[in-house]
Write an enzyme that holds these catalytic residues in place. Structure first.
Site, PDB file in Angstrom:
ATOM      1  N   CYS A  57      46.600  89.767-134.673  1.00  0.00           N
ATOM      2  CA  CYS A  57      45.794  89.838-133.447  1.00  0.00           C
ATOM      3  C   CYS A  57      46.697  90.119-132.242  1.00  0.00           C
ATOM      4  CB  CYS A  57      44.930  88.604-133.294  1.00  0.00           C
ATOM      5  SG  CYS A  57      43.452  88.991-132.342  1.00  0.00           S
TER       6      CYS A  57
ATOM      7  N   HIS B  61      42.011  88.461-138.342  1.00  0.00           N
ATOM      8  CA  HIS B  61      42.675  87.196-138.709  1.00  0.00           C
ATOM      9  C   HIS B  61      42.567  86.948-140.212  1.00  0.00           C
ATOM     10  CE1 HIS B  61      43.385  85.568-134.633  1.00  0.00           C
ATOM     11  NE2 HIS B  61      42.331  86.306-134.324  1.00  0.00           N
TER      12      HIS B  61
ATOM     13  N   GLU C 233      44.218  84.970-141.895  1.00  0.00           N
ATOM     14  CA  GLU C 233      44.470  83.557-142.210  1.00  0.00           C
ATOM     15  C   GLU C 233      43.193  82.744-142.388  1.00  0.00           C
ATOM     16  OE1 GLU C 233      44.941  85.023-139.308  1.00  0.00           O
ATOM     17  OE2 GLU C 233      44.724  83.667-137.581  1.00  0.00           O
TER      18      GLU C 233
HETATM   19  N1  GLN Z   1      44.245  88.043-126.416  1.00  0.00           N
HETATM   20  C1  GLN Z   1      43.989  89.097-127.347  1.00  0.00           C
HETATM   21  C2  GLN Z   1      42.588  89.653-127.214  1.00  0.00           C
HETATM   22  O1  GLN Z   1      41.727  89.026-126.676  1.00  0.00           O
HETATM   23  C3  GLN Z   1      44.268  88.657-128.772  1.00  0.00           C
HETATM   24  C4  GLN Z   1      43.397  87.542-129.246  1.00  0.00           C
HETATM   25  C5  GLN Z   1      43.933  86.817-130.449  1.00  0.00           C
HETATM   26  O2  GLN Z   1      45.132  86.871-130.745  1.00  0.00           O
HETATM   27  N2  GLN Z   1      43.066  86.124-131.146  1.00  0.00           N
HETATM   28  O3  GLN Z   1      42.334  90.731-127.657  1.00  0.00           O
END
Ligand code: GLN
Length: 537
Positions: A382, A508, A510
């Site tokens: 992410c 994600h 995970e």
């Molecule tokens: N801050 C970033 C976004 O909003 C990544 C979010 C995250 O790592 N879950 O796109």
């Protein structure tokens, strides 16, 4: 079979691991062939934990339907392989919101709306919602907080009422703490007695006590607790500290917790739970001799709960690679070009964590540049993937001012930018790109090979994306966009094929790694880290 309800409450102190006990019960019942689900009721007023800082409540977990949930739902999924949804995590905020909506609609027909019965009825309706689908033999309900808290009273009252309604189809498990007082060289049962008294005052007699303890609670002490707390001696089980949480179901089964639950709910006990694959995992964990060292670069490193699912995914991946995991937390705020070499060179692989906001971001760039130049297996998740893209743009594409508009709104090279549909959003709660989305992978990519397929679904939680205007530039210079959403063309996966293992994912992975089904990308990342460490020698 009629649906059976298992309630899990906690007393004495918080953080005893109600989620692990609930998950362990679910794991054992599932291994006996029953259809099981677990739900958590959180007494706080937030609608969901999506707006909570990790310092408040650890990681925010995301269910397949996009619900931002308590991290215990991650345990539920890791222990059972059963996916959760919005229905599995309810907060006081949602209960009140729904009651207030009904009041505004006029549903209460002029009555005064009160905690009892209106809030408790709404809680009970939600407790029974999954059971009423007919899809489950057992519904395990974990009540957040500690018995005696003001805010959990309506939940305890709802459980009290449900016990009457459900009769034998209901069992209450109470988790307490038995501290060891070193000066007296004694385990103390008094806090447990007080906690059970509190529960009894509120009208609930627990059927089963689970005692969290750091030392063995003797049979004599258990008898004493049984006697004082009106619980059958065999229904007082201990949950002693174990080297891994994944041993807890085995420990619970050794003390017949699953059988006690079946007996109390009138279900015939047939055979043993099928735990072969689980035991195989534990055996691998125990017999692994070599260690793989993975660095986790993030800003919440003093708070391991903030990266709970990543930690567990790495443990699972290391185990299936026949290695022990040495997880090294690296504080992104403290990492700079002067200490990066010393901090990262002992590692076999580096994971750049998800996150929000500017704090600690420069350290992530420093780590990524070092990893890319030293060709260390690197996994960006992410925000970690977004940082990979920014760092590559700055250093390889020569766009020194490249950035994400999250960090610098007016950046001229917005290689990471706000998604179109996010631009008009002003409410922060539940409005990110959330939940499971399709992704198509290029067949020749490392990622597709790791998955063994080209079409996947993964869970998301973000507002920003790789700006497709720069896509060709990246491709031409060696960072390939190998995964994209087939409907929106959002880039979901980047890779640098010329490196050993350099992969960034916008989603994600995970959240969907479990004990019995470890996530293929984590397994492949750790495999690459192991190979790299052997190569280094
Ligand atoms: N801050 C970033 C976004 O909003 C990544 C979010 C995250 O790592 N879950 O796109």
């Amino acid at each position: 079979m009629e649906t059976k309800y298992i309630f899990v409450t906690g007393g004495v102190v918080s953080s005893l691991g109600k989620g692990i006990i609930s998950s362990s019960i679910a794991c054992l019942l599932k291994a006996r062939g029953y259809r099981v689900t677990i739900q958590k009721f959180d007494p706080y007023i937030n609608i969901d934990p999506g707006t909570l800082n990790p310092y408040e409540h650890g990681e925010c977990y995301v269910a397949v339907d996009g619900h931002e949930a308590d991290l215990d739902l991650g345990h539920y999924e890791r222990f059972t392989d059963i996916q959760t949804t919005r229905a599995n995590n309810i907060t006081t905020g949602r209960i009140y919101q729904s009651v207030i909506d009904k009041e505004r609609r006029g549903d209460y027909l002029g009555k005064t709306v009160q905690v009892v019965p209106h809030i408790t009825d709404e809680i009970k309706r939600n407790i029974k919602r999954l059971g009423n689908t007919g899809n489950f033999d057992f519904v395990i309900t974990e009540i957040g907080g500690t018995v005696g808290d003001i805010e959990s009273l309506p939940y305890i009252e709802s459980v009290r009422q449900l016990r009457w309604e459900l009769g034998n189809n209901c069992v209450c498990v109470h988790l307490t703490y038995v501290p060891y007082i070193a000066a007296a060289k004694e385990l103390k049962s008094k806090p447990t007695q007080h906690s059970v008294k509190k529960l009894q005052e509120l009208g609930i007699q627990p059927d089963i006590l689970v005692l969290r303890t750091e030392r063995d609670v003797t049979a004599e002490a258990r008898h004493k607790i049984a006697l004082f707390c009106n619980v059958a001696p065999e229904a007082v089980v201990q949950s002693i500290d174990v080297p891994t949480i994944y041993e807890v179901p085995v420990k619970m089964h050794e003390q017949h917790l699953d059988e006690i639950i079946l007996r109390k709910t009138g279900v015939a006990i047939e055979g043993e739970p099928k735990m072969d694959a689980w035991m195989h995992f534990l055996e691998k964990m125990k017999t692994a001799e070599k260690t793989v060292r993975i660095g986790l670069v993030g800003k919440y490193v003093e708070l391991p709960d903030a990266y709970k699912s990543i930690n567990e995914s790495l443990i699972q991946a290391a185990t299936y690679n026949d290695h022990k995991l040495k997880l090294v937390y690296i504080h992104s705020e403290k990492l700079h070009s002067g200490n990066v070499d010393e901090q990262l060179s002992p590692l076999d692989g580096v994971l750049i964590a998800p996150g929000f906001g500017q704090r600690g971001i420069e350290g992530k760039f420093v780590a990524l540049k070092w990893c890319r130049e030293h060709d260390v297996p690197t996994f960006g998740i992410c925000l970690g993937m977004q940082c990979m893209v920014i760092e590559f743009a700055r250093d390889v594409l020569g766009l020194a001012d490249a950035n994400s508009t999250e960090m610098e709104q007016s950046t001229p090279n917005n290689v990471i930018d706000l998604m179109e549909e996010q631009k008009s959003i002003s409410n922060m709660g539940g409005t990110m790109r959330l939940g499971s989305f399709d992704c198509h992978l290029q067949p020749d990519s490392l990622t597709a090979k790791a998955y063994g397929t080209t079409d996947i679904k993964e869970r998301h939680r973000h507002r920003f994306e790789l700006n497709n205007r720069y896509r060709e530039d990246f491709e031409r210079n060696g960072m390939r966009c190998v995964g994209e959403n087939p409907a929106t063309h959002l880039v979901e996966v980047v890779e640098i094929p010329e490196k050993r293992w350099f992969v960034g994912v916008q989603y994600h992975p995970e959240y969907s790694s479990t004990v019995l089904n470890p996530h293929p990308l984590f397994v492949d990342f750790v495999r690459a880290a192991v190979a790299y460490s052997e190569n280094k020698k």
